[in-house]
Scaffold this motif. Sequence first.
Motif, mmCIF file in Angstrom:
data_model
loop_
_atom_site.group_PDB
_atom_site.id
_atom_site.type_symbol
_atom_site.label_atom_id
_atom_site.label_comp_id
_atom_site.label_asym_id
_atom_site.label_seq_id
_atom_site.Cartn_x
_atom_site.Cartn_y
_atom_site.Cartn_z
ATOM 1 N N ARG A 27 0.837 -1.206 0.000
ATOM 2 C CA ARG A 27 0.000 0.000 0.000
ATOM 3 C C ARG A 27 0.871 1.255 0.000
ATOM 4 N NH1 ARG A 27 -3.952 2.632 4.388
ATOM 5 N NH2 ARG A 27 -4.958 4.090 2.964
ATOM 6 N N PRO A 35 -8.276 1.677 -0.522
ATOM 7 C CA PRO A 35 -9.250 0.999 0.346
ATOM 8 C C PRO A 35 -10.684 1.306 -0.091
ATOM 9 C CG PRO A 35 -7.668 2.272 1.639
ATOM 10 C CD PRO A 35 -7.431 2.604 0.211
ATOM 11 N N VAL A 38 -12.726 3.193 4.998
ATOM 12 C CA VAL A 38 -11.796 3.552 6.073
ATOM 13 C C VAL A 38 -12.645 3.890 7.283
ATOM 14 C CG1 VAL A 38 -10.000 5.135 6.857
ATOM 15 C CG2 VAL A 38 -10.062 4.431 4.458
ATOM 16 N N PRO A 43 -7.799 1.049 7.125
ATOM 17 C CA PRO A 43 -8.312 0.734 5.781
ATOM 18 C C PRO A 43 -8.900 -0.672 5.722
ATOM 19 C CG PRO A 43 -5.954 0.399 5.841
ATOM 20 C CD PRO A 43 -6.349 0.923 7.200
#
Length: 66
Positions: A27, A35, A38, A43
Amino acid sequence: MTDRRLWTYKEIAAHIRVQPDTVRSYRKHGLLPAPDHVEGGKPYWYADTIRAWVASRPGNRGRRLD
């Protein structure tokens, strides 16, 4: 069928057989999709989002990791 379960780094890591820190690194380096959700700064990704990402990863050649 749509899989709308939300996965954390831990579930993603188990799915692709790596450590959660590896997924965090993906990520950080922009290799993981954004994502889907959140919450509280954490995430989450839909299982389908991750499965599609796995299928499109270079070197995967359509292999499924279920």
